[in-house]
Scaffold this motif. Structure first.
Motif, PDB file in Angstrom:
ATOM      1  N   ALA A   1      91.393  42.219  33.308  1.00 20.85           N
ATOM      2  CA  ALA A   1      90.980  43.626  33.242  1.00 20.85           C
ATOM      3  C   ALA A   1      89.874  43.814  32.209  1.00 20.85           C
ATOM      4  N   ALA A   2      89.998  43.149  31.054  1.00 22.33           N
ATOM      5  CA  ALA A   2      88.984  43.278  30.008  1.00 22.33           C
ATOM      6  C   ALA A   2      87.651  42.702  30.471  1.00 22.33           C
ATOM      7  N   GLY A   3      87.685  41.549  31.126  1.00 12.60           N
ATOM      8  CA  GLY A   3      86.456  40.951  31.630  1.00 12.60           C
ATOM      9  C   GLY A   3      85.787  41.828  32.669  1.00 12.60           C
TER      10      GLY A   3
ATOM     11  N   PHE B   1      81.495  46.041  34.091  1.00 15.15           N
ATOM     12  CA  PHE B   1      81.157  47.360  34.617  1.00 15.15           C
ATOM     13  C   PHE B   1      80.539  48.262  33.546  1.00 15.15           C
ATOM     14  N   SER B   2      80.187  47.690  32.380  1.00 20.29           N
ATOM     15  CA  SER B   2      79.694  48.471  31.245  1.00 20.29           C
ATOM     16  C   SER B   2      78.408  47.851  30.701  1.00 20.29           C
ATOM     17  N   VAL B   3      77.702  48.610  29.862  1.00 15.87           N
ATOM     18  CA  VAL B   3      76.630  48.051  29.040  1.00 15.87           C
ATOM     19  C   VAL B   3      77.261  47.721  27.696  1.00 15.87           C
TER      20      VAL B   3
ATOM     21  N   GLY C   1      85.111  47.340  40.804  1.00 16.02           N
ATOM     22  CA  GLY C   1      84.140  48.220  40.185  1.00 16.02           C
ATOM     23  C   GLY C   1      82.734  47.740  40.463  1.00 16.02           C
ATOM     24  N   THR C   2      81.757  48.456  39.928  1.00 12.28           N
ATOM     25  CA  THR C   2      80.346  48.120  40.120  1.00 12.28           C
ATOM     26  C   THR C   2      79.829  47.369  38.909  1.00 12.28           C
ATOM     27  N   VAL C   3      79.303  46.177  39.142  1.00  9.96           N
ATOM     28  CA  VAL C   3      78.805  45.360  38.044  1.00  9.96           C
ATOM     29  C   VAL C   3      77.522  45.978  37.490  1.00  9.96           C
ATOM     30  N   VAL C   4      77.522  46.207  36.176  1.00  7.46           N
ATOM     31  CA  VAL C   4      76.363  46.759  35.473  1.00  7.46           C
ATOM     32  C   VAL C   4      75.672  45.668  34.678  1.00  7.46           C
ATOM     33  N   ASN C   5      76.466  44.849  33.986  1.00 12.60           N
ATOM     34  CA  ASN C   5      75.906  43.822  33.111  1.00 12.60           C
ATOM     35  C   ASN C   5      76.992  42.774  32.883  1.00 12.60           C
ATOM     36  N   SER C   6      76.812  41.583  33.431  1.00 11.79           N
ATOM     37  CA  SER C   6      77.867  40.568  33.351  1.00 11.79           C
ATOM     38  C   SER C   6      77.926  39.858  31.997  1.00 11.79           C
TER      39      SER C   6
END
Length: 308
Positions: free
Chosen positions: A276-278, A283-285, A241-246
């Motif tokens: 999967a949770a990490g 990939f989320s804010v 996925g695309t990293v949004v906020n690590s």
């Protein structure tokens, strides 16, 4: 019951800009407020995965009440200790091509409030799990993690530690059930490279020799490795996925791992759900929700392998 400890919770102010110029007026592209701190993040992920927990720690001032209200609104039970002075931290997470963090210090915790916290821990039972994660405020004793770990050990509660440096190593004599360093923390801990699976597993073995039972190492885009107390080794691929906020991704891995292990007692399943949770949180804010986690869980699960 799972209890999470966040000694210094925070309000995270996450801002995104197209570009950032120091010394100039900059306009945000988007903004979000996230209630965090590593233990709080674990509790939020557990809730997302339908696993109950209680969040412990210290809050102060108007920001502390905002944190309490926000976490409780997410459905997480809180038993925070309120301080009479200071304010809980506000952390600024700046995204403008790269991630920049400005983290607050937080309030001072007086000795009498710390004793109240230990009174909470003395209620732990053998069937409980205590998650100890993040940094310790400067106002607390340097051996605070060791003291908490000792308390958990005396109550025979399962202990999970996600910390770095001396905070982590101070808990090892009390044989934590799980420790979760990331690859960089593991390398820094021993002053040795951790750039291959073999090197990571060798360093994980050193943590076990010092007292850790199971060692979970997060490796960002390279997935994760788990070395169990019995010597089994599992590898999980990174979620796609695309990293949004690590921020919070490692905490989400801990929460996902515990939720998976609580439900199945199986390390491979726990590793798959944790990874999967990490990934979903990266990939989320903020902390990812159930649907986003499940959307990538099966692909991660299919890639989990026992390699030793």
């Amino acid at each position: 019951m799972i209890y999470t400890v966040t000694l210094n919770p925070a309000v995270d102010y996450v801002v995104t800009l197209d570009t950032f110029t120091p010394g100039a007026v900059n306009r945000t592209k988007s903004e979000a407020v996230v209630f965090g701190g590593k233990g709080v993040n674990v509790s939020l992920m557990l809730k997302a995965l339908k696993t109950e927990s209680t969040a412990l720690g210290f809050i102060a001032g108007f920001t502390g009440e905002v944190i309490r209200a926000g976490v409780e609104a997410s459905g997480v039970r809180c038993d925070f200790i309120a301080l009479e002075s200071g304010i809980s931290r506000i952390n600024v997470k700046l995204h403008a091509g790269e991630e920049t963090e400005i983290n607050g210090s937080g309030p001072e915790i007086p000795p009498e409030k710390l004793e109240f916290f230990f009174a909470q821990l003395h209620a732990l039972k053998e069937t409980d799990t205590l998650v100890l994660s993040g940094s310790a405020p400067r106002s607390l004793p340097q051996d605070i993690y060791a003291r908490i770990a000792q308390c958990a050990a005396e109550k025979r509660a399962r202990l999970v530690v996600d910390a770095s440096g001396a905070l982590l190593t101070s808990t090892l004599p009390y044989h934590p059930f799980l420790v979760k360093p990331n690859r960089e923390e593991l390398s820094a801990l021993f002053g040795e490279p951790a750039d291959t699976d073999e090197a990571v597993l060798a360093l994980a073995g050193k943590l076990q020799a010092q007292g850790a039972q199971n060692v979970l190492v997060s490796m960002a885009g390279d997935g994760a490795l788990l070395r169990t107390a019995e010597g089994a080794v599992y590898r999980a691929p990174a979620a796609k996925g695309t990293v949004v906020n690590s921020v919070g991704a490692g905490d989400s891995m801990v929460g996902g791992f515990l939720a998976g292990y609580e439900k199945s007692g199986d390390f491979a399943e726990a590793l798959a759900l944790g990874t999967a949770a990490g990934g979903a949180t990266a990939f989320s804010v903020g902390i990812a929700g159930f649907q986003k986690i499940m959307a990538i869980h099966e692909s991660v699960r299919a890639g989990v392998q026992r390699i030793g």
